[in-house]
Enzyme design. Structure first.
Site, PDB file in Angstrom:
ATOM      1  N   CYS A   1       0.842  -1.189   0.000  1.00 47.34           N
ATOM      2  CA  CYS A   1       0.000   0.000   0.000  1.00 47.34           C
ATOM      3  C   CYS A   1       0.881   1.244   0.000  1.00 47.34           C
ATOM      4  CB  CYS A   1      -0.899  -0.020   1.234  1.00 47.34           C
ATOM      5  SG  CYS A   1      -1.913   1.448   1.393  1.00 47.34           S
TER       6      CYS A   1
ATOM      7  N   CYS B   1       0.376   3.041   3.591  1.00 49.45           N
ATOM      8  CA  CYS B   1       0.718   2.495   4.914  1.00 49.45           C
ATOM      9  C   CYS B   1       1.638   1.281   4.860  1.00 49.45           C
ATOM     10  CB  CYS B   1      -0.555   2.138   5.674  1.00 49.45           C
ATOM     11  SG  CYS B   1      -1.322   0.613   5.096  1.00 49.45           S
TER      12      CYS B   1
ATOM     13  N   CYS C   1      -7.609  -0.918   1.286  1.00 44.28           N
ATOM     14  CA  CYS C   1      -6.630  -1.456   2.232  1.00 44.28           C
ATOM     15  C   CYS C   1      -7.267  -1.509   3.622  1.00 44.28           C
ATOM     16  CB  CYS C   1      -5.416  -0.537   2.234  1.00 44.28           C
ATOM     17  SG  CYS C   1      -4.234  -0.869   3.556  1.00 44.28           S
TER      18      CYS C   1
ATOM     19  N   CYS D   1      -5.427   1.128   6.292  1.00 44.96           N
ATOM     20  CA  CYS D   1      -5.554   2.593   6.240  1.00 44.96           C
ATOM     21  C   CYS D   1      -6.747   3.047   5.427  1.00 44.96           C
ATOM     22  CB  CYS D   1      -4.277   3.216   5.686  1.00 44.96           C
ATOM     23  SG  CYS D   1      -4.113   3.020   3.906  1.00 44.96           S
TER      24      CYS D   1
ATOM     25  N   CYS E   1      -8.316  -5.370 -10.256  1.00 50.13           N
ATOM     26  CA  CYS E   1      -7.880  -4.328 -11.187  1.00 50.13           C
ATOM     27  C   CYS E   1      -7.472  -3.121 -10.357  1.00 50.13           C
ATOM     28  CB  CYS E   1      -9.051  -4.007 -12.119  1.00 50.13           C
ATOM     29  SG  CYS E   1      -8.636  -2.842 -13.398  1.00 50.13           S
TER      30      CYS E   1
HETATM   31 ZN   LIG Z   1      -2.901   1.042   3.410  1.00 52.86          ZN
END
Ligand SMILES: [Zn+2]
Length: 129
Positions: free
Chosen positions: A45, A48, A94, A97, A117
């Site tokens: 990510c 984070c 995610c 976060c 995607c």
């Molecule tokens: Zn994240």
């Protein structure tokens, strides 16, 4: 859980990345840095560092966005029904976060038939060394 204000995210992220990850924007197809990447490694990510996708599940979808048939772990991503833009889709974010990552579709390859995607802008690639 990583919780920051919009102002804090703005400080950390470029405006394009902010719009995609915090406001669910979508990058233009074939414009991101990872759709045509074939190196082995982990996609984390951008906000984070949560481990999201492994290159072993990446495939060439022809869409111009990096595409995967599974996340690294089901608990690392959250899937939410998304009815914006007159479409019924499943948005992927995610779990650490709440960054918007992209959408998941059911037209992917074996073994899951799923196609995650993703926006390149939501990811940070860490090459295996
Ligand atoms: Zn994240």
């Amino acid at each position: 859980m990583v919780i920051k204000t919009a102002a804090e995210w703005r400080k950390q992220l470029s405006s394009g990345v902010f719009d995609i990850t915090r406001n669910a924007d979508t990058e233009i197809a074939f414009s991101g840095k990872y759709w045509n990447q074939h190196d082995k490694g982990i996609y984390r990510c951008i906000c984070c560092d949560n481990a999201l996708f492994d290159s072993v599940t990446k495939f060439d979808s022809g869409t111009g966005w990096p595409s995967f048939w599974a996340p690294i772990a089901a608990e690392n991503v959250r899937e939410i029904r998304d009815t914006t833009y007159g479409m019924v889709r499943t948005a992927v974010s995610c779990t650490e976060c709440d960054a918007h990552l992209g959408h998941v579709f059911d037209d992917g390859p074996e073994p899951t038939h799923l196609r995650y995607c993703m926006n390149s802008a939501s990811l940070r690639f860490m090459k295996h060394t």
